[in-house]
Design a protein around this motif. Structure first.
Motif, PDB file in Angstrom:
ATOM      1  N   ASP A 205      31.382  32.344 -23.780  1.00 21.40           N
ATOM      2  CA  ASP A 205      32.073  31.427 -22.885  1.00 21.40           C
ATOM      3  C   ASP A 205      31.142  30.475 -22.143  1.00 21.40           C
ATOM      4  O   ASP A 205      31.589  29.472 -21.589  1.00 21.40           O
ATOM      5  CB  ASP A 205      32.885  32.226 -21.853  1.00 21.40           C
ATOM      6  N   ASP A 208      30.698  26.227 -22.926  1.00 21.55           N
ATOM      7  CA  ASP A 208      31.757  25.360 -22.415  1.00 21.55           C
ATOM      8  C   ASP A 208      31.784  25.328 -20.896  1.00 21.55           C
ATOM      9  O   ASP A 208      32.159  24.320 -20.291  1.00 21.55           O
ATOM     10  CB  ASP A 208      33.123  25.813 -22.946  1.00 21.55           C
ATOM     11  N   LYS A 209      31.384  26.416 -20.263  1.00 21.90           N
ATOM     12  CA  LYS A 209      31.394  26.450 -18.795  1.00 21.90           C
ATOM     13  C   LYS A 209      30.300  25.567 -18.210  1.00 21.90           C
ATOM     14  O   LYS A 209      30.521  24.856 -17.228  1.00 21.90           O
ATOM     15  CB  LYS A 209      31.253  27.891 -18.299  1.00 21.90           C
ATOM     16  N   THR A 211      28.940  22.997 -19.602  1.00 22.77           N
ATOM     17  CA  THR A 211      29.122  21.596 -19.970  1.00 22.77           C
ATOM     18  C   THR A 211      30.435  21.018 -19.464  1.00 22.77           C
ATOM     19  O   THR A 211      30.759  19.863 -19.739  1.00 22.77           O
ATOM     20  CB  THR A 211      29.051  21.419 -21.501  1.00 22.77           C
ATOM     21  N   GLY A 212      31.199  21.824 -18.720  1.00 27.30           N
ATOM     22  CA  GLY A 212      32.431  21.328 -18.122  1.00 27.30           C
ATOM     23  C   GLY A 212      33.605  21.222 -19.067  1.00 27.30           C
ATOM     24  O   GLY A 212      34.620  20.610 -18.732  1.00 27.30           O
ATOM     25  N   ARG A 213      33.510  21.833 -20.245  1.00 28.11           N
ATOM     26  CA  ARG A 213      34.619  21.763 -21.209  1.00 28.11           C
ATOM     27  C   ARG A 213      35.581  22.934 -21.083  1.00 28.11           C
ATOM     28  O   ARG A 213      36.646  22.924 -21.675  1.00 28.11           O
ATOM     29  CB  ARG A 213      34.064  21.709 -22.635  1.00 28.11           C
ATOM     30  N   PHE A 214      35.196  23.949 -20.338  1.00 26.68           N
ATOM     31  CA  PHE A 214      36.012  25.160 -20.232  1.00 26.68           C
ATOM     32  C   PHE A 214      37.270  24.870 -19.416  1.00 26.68           C
ATOM     33  O   PHE A 214      37.229  24.175 -18.406  1.00 26.68           O
ATOM     34  CB  PHE A 214      35.207  26.267 -19.556  1.00 26.68           C
ATOM     35  N   THR A 215      38.387  25.395 -19.865  1.00 25.66           N
ATOM     36  CA  THR A 215      39.656  25.223 -19.154  1.00 25.66           C
ATOM     37  C   THR A 215      39.972  26.481 -18.363  1.00 25.66           C
ATOM     38  O   THR A 215      40.374  27.502 -18.917  1.00 25.66           O
ATOM     39  CB  THR A 215      40.813  24.933 -20.139  1.00 25.66           C
ATOM     40  N   ASP A 219      42.754  24.451 -14.140  1.00 25.06           N
ATOM     41  CA  ASP A 219      42.778  23.196 -14.908  1.00 25.06           C
ATOM     42  C   ASP A 219      43.950  23.119 -15.887  1.00 25.06           C
ATOM     43  O   ASP A 219      44.187  22.074 -16.485  1.00 25.06           O
ATOM     44  CB  ASP A 219      41.486  23.061 -15.732  1.00 25.06           C
ATOM     45  N   TYR A 220      44.650  24.213 -16.075  1.00 27.73           N
ATOM     46  CA  TYR A 220      45.632  24.308 -17.158  1.00 27.73           C
ATOM     47  C   TYR A 220      46.883  23.496 -16.838  1.00 27.73           C
ATOM     48  O   TYR A 220      47.313  23.413 -15.687  1.00 27.73           O
ATOM     49  CB  TYR A 220      46.003  25.778 -17.384  1.00 27.73           C
TER      50      TYR A 220
END
Length: 741
Positions: A205, A208-209, A211-215, A219-220
């Motif tokens: 995980d 993505d965390k 790099t700011g891509r994690f949802t 954010d959902y």
């Protein structure tokens, strides 16, 4: 992080799947229970804990999908589960994915708590995968016309050991599922053959965390979603007397003011409109002052009705031995009320559609939440689906379940998907709390200074687990599960040392000021804190080195090993506490602590090095040393992550954190009034792991937190000669103690 879409057509187009499920919960009624499949977009995926199809699917693309009822709360569980499954299936890690905590797709493996995600959830998945692999080898043998023992699985293919062409997993299962019960005796891989388990694997995980891509849950989004804010009572038990809806009539995009009993909220098209409407809405509430006075909290705890006593150990005759002791020591330790303080306030989305309720949530107990939402709304559990989305701040039973209750109630009221985002004041003011703990201890020393008698009494709430009534249901007067599970907060009240006379009793209190619930290492931390700090008092009274004093009374070889190794790691110098020279502006000391978690798993020993500013009372911890033995290690990198997190978070709790309140409500509603540790004060954590590949894997998510409060208390005494027994050890408390000494 979008929830996967499944249909019979899509599933069959992929060439079919082998789905294997297993549960080791073979005790009591659970083992006999039959769980109906949940309808999901055109087909029913089994989720029963004893069914073949529940835990694992192999698709035509050669990939494996693991269905885990345990969820990753930012702790690395997803990576560890993937490692376990890939290892047992003989697949590369990049061909394994994990679906977590979706009640329509994953079995109920219990809440994600108690450091059981690998120990229980991972072991169940391992056994399922081992059974699947054995069946694949058997199928290949039947296809090739050779004995199964002449074949080997490797990289998603079963081939002859002697060499030659093999058959892929996808080919073996293309005709459909295997209707198969998992054999609990199916042989798992020998640890000597491991290629993934026990190896450091980067967290799946993290890329993505960072790099700011994690949802995250916060954010959902779902189509057609609207936004809501709940207007909280000014006091916890206040009643809503009237609402002036005209006060928000001019807010653009306002959809509805929702009132149900004492539950009050606004729903709007946009989030900012909901925020403004909640601020402007005029409501009249009754007064309420049912909380105790904070400065009399411990008198309140002592005066609270005891509903029952749990005797957690009783060896010899402690009372008689105390009467014959050469020296008797007595002390009381207390541990303050704590909030979860999640960095990202809680959030949830709920949608009512065609008589069904779907909830997207960061709950660590989606299957239990499903039952709570069903009870609150009057729906059958089968038509409620909770889908786990990781939250930005989700450790412990914080406000995520309550936000889900808010969203469900409001979606029913407006007929659209509703997102509820809690504010910081909501989170600090309304999440369940780590309850206050008070411990009274006595020890009798013989003429040589050894402990001849040990007696302790713990004042802890009867309800301290995760089945906490939802705030929305409570305020709205709706049905909810009211029974509070006592939880395992009695653990580690009993001690791991071989003293001849011991009696430990937990007095279970009928009530506690706030809704009690899990916060990391519940009970085990507070109980270990009192026991290990008081044991240091005994060592000091005996003029003994604190490490040697423990080793004298410890008969468990694995416990002895972690203590000896942490002493080596920290370059421990044997001497009694406190230090002889306590002069100077900055006082320095070190303290040691030990725990055998729940007295049957995960051994941890730690040494804290501290500095105390004499003028201010400020405590710093430059370094903390930890040695941990959690049996078989799945991912050493993940275990180190957990230890780092435990030490840092618990250090914050021990030095800074305390819920403040008046007679009506919580008053520590922001980071100024509830401060937490910041980066400049993060210690260097030096860790040594003991891996036992042939043993069972035990938990790593909580145990190392249990040793922190006592190690700090012991180090404070070593540095200053003053014993602090009340968490948190704030500068004001430390300075006052120094001045009084």
């Amino acid at each position: 992080m979008n929830a996967p879409t499944f249909s019979r057509r899509n599933l069959l187009l992929q060439g079919g799947a082998l789905v294997v499920g297993f549960s080791l919960a073979g005790r009591g009624a659970l083992a006999q229970a039959t769980f109906p499949a949940v309808p999901t977009d055109g087909f029913s995926k089994p989720v029963a804990p004893d069914q073949v199809d529940s835990f694992l699917a192999l698709g035509a693309d050669g990939r494996a999908t693991i269905y885990s009822g345990k969820v990753d709360l930012g702790t690395g569980v997803q990576t560890a589960i993937a490692q376990i499954a890939a290892e047992e299936l003989d697949l590369p890690l990049d061909r394994v994915s994990v679906v977590q905590g979706d009640t329509a797709l994953t079995p109920d493996q219990g809440p994600t708590y108690g450091s059981l995600s690998v120990q229980k959830g991972g072991v169940e998945i391992r056994q399922a995968a081992a059974t699947a692999r054995a069946r694949l080898v058997q199928l290949a043998g039947e296809r090739l016309g050779v004995p199964a023992e002449t074949l080997v699985s490797e990289g998603g293919v079963v081939r002859p050991k002697a060499g030659g062409e093999g058959i892929s997993y996808a080919e073996l299962v293309r005709d459909g599922r295997l209707d198969l019960k998992v054999d609990p005796a199916a042989r798992i891989k020998d640890s000597a053959a491991f290629t993934l388990v026990g190896k450091p694997v980067p967290r799946l995980d993290i890329p993505d965390k960072i790099t700011g891509r994690f949802t995250y849950m916060q954010d959902y989004r779902v189509p057609g979603m609207v936004h809501a804010r709940v207007v909280r009572p000014p006091a916890i038990g206040a009643s809503l007397e009237s609402v002036d809806e005209a006060s928000v009539a001019d807010v653009p995009g306002l959809i509805k003011v929702v009132r149900e009993g004492n539950f009050l909220a606004v729903v709007a098209e946009k989030e900012w409109a909901a925020i403004k409407a909640a601020e402007r809405l005029k409501a009249k509430w009754s007064s309420w002052a049912g909380l105790p006075e904070q400065d009399k909290l411990w008198q309140h705890v002592r005066a609270t009705k005891v509903s029952k006593d749990d005797v957690t150990s009783n060896t010899g005759d402690a009372e008689a031995a105390l009467g014959q002791a050469a020296k008797v020591l007595e002390a009381s330790y207390d541990f303050a009320i704590h909030t979860h303080g999640s960095i990202g306030p809680s959030c949830a989305i709920a949608a009512f559609e065609d008589g069904r309720l779907t909830c997207w949530t960061a709950s660590q107990m989606t299957h239990a939440l499903r039952k709570q939402l069903a009870a609150m709304t009057g729906l059958k559990p089968e038509v409620v689906r909770c889908i786990y989305i990781e939250g930005s701040g989700c450790y412990g039973r914080n406000g995520h379940e309550d936000a889900a209750g808010d969203a469900a109630l409001l979606s029913r009221a407006v007929g659209r998907p509703v997102r509820v985002q809690w504010s910081r004041a909501d989170e600090h003011g309304w999440d369940p709390k780590g309850p206050p703990t008070l411990v009274d201890l006595k020890a009798g020393l013989d003429a040589q200074g050894n402990v001849a008698a040990w007696s302790s009494q713990f004042l802890i709430p009867e309800g301290g687990a995760g089945n906490v009534p939802l705030v929305a249901a409570d305020l709205a007067g709706l049905p909810h599960e009211t029974a509070l599970s006592p939880g395992n907060i009695v653990h580690n009240s009993a001690i791991p040392y071989a003293f001849p006379n011991v009696r430990t009793v937990c007095h279970r209190l009928a009530s506690t000021p706030f809704r009690p619930s899990w916060i990391r290492t519940p009970g085990r931390m507070q109980n270990t804190y009192a026991n290990e700090a008081f044991l240091d008092e005994c060592a000091a009274a005996a003029g003994a080195d604190p490490l040697d004093y423990r080793l004298r009374a410890l008969k468990d070889p694995r416990g002895v090993e972690v203590l000896q190794r942490v002493a080596e790691l920290a370059k421990w110098q044997a001497r009694p506490s406190p230090v002889k020279d306590s002069s100077g502006d900055v006082l320095r000391g070190r303290g040691i602590s030990y725990v055998k978690y729940e007295l049957y798993r995960t051994y941890v020993a730690g040494v804290a090095e501290i500095e105390v500013e004499r003028a201010t009372g400020r405590v710093r911890v430059p370094r903390f040393f930890v040695v941990q033995d959690c049996g078989q290690i799945i991912n050493p990198d993940g275990v180190r992550n957990q230890i780092d997190g435990n030490i840092i978070q618990t250090l914050s709790r021990v030095l800074m954190e305390e819920v403040t309140f008046d007679r009506g409500a919580v008053t520590s509603l922001d980071w100024a009034s509830y401060p937490i540790l910041t980066f400049p004060d993060v210690p260097q954590v030096v860790t040594d792991l003991i891996d036992r590949p042939s043993e069972k894997p035990w938990g790593a998510g909580e145990p190392s937190a249990a040793i922190v409060p006592s190690a700090i208390s012991n180090a404070l005494f070593d540095a200053t000669g003053v014993r602090l027994r009340s968490v948190p050890f704030t500068p004001a408390k430390v300075k006052a103690a120094l001045q009084a000494s």
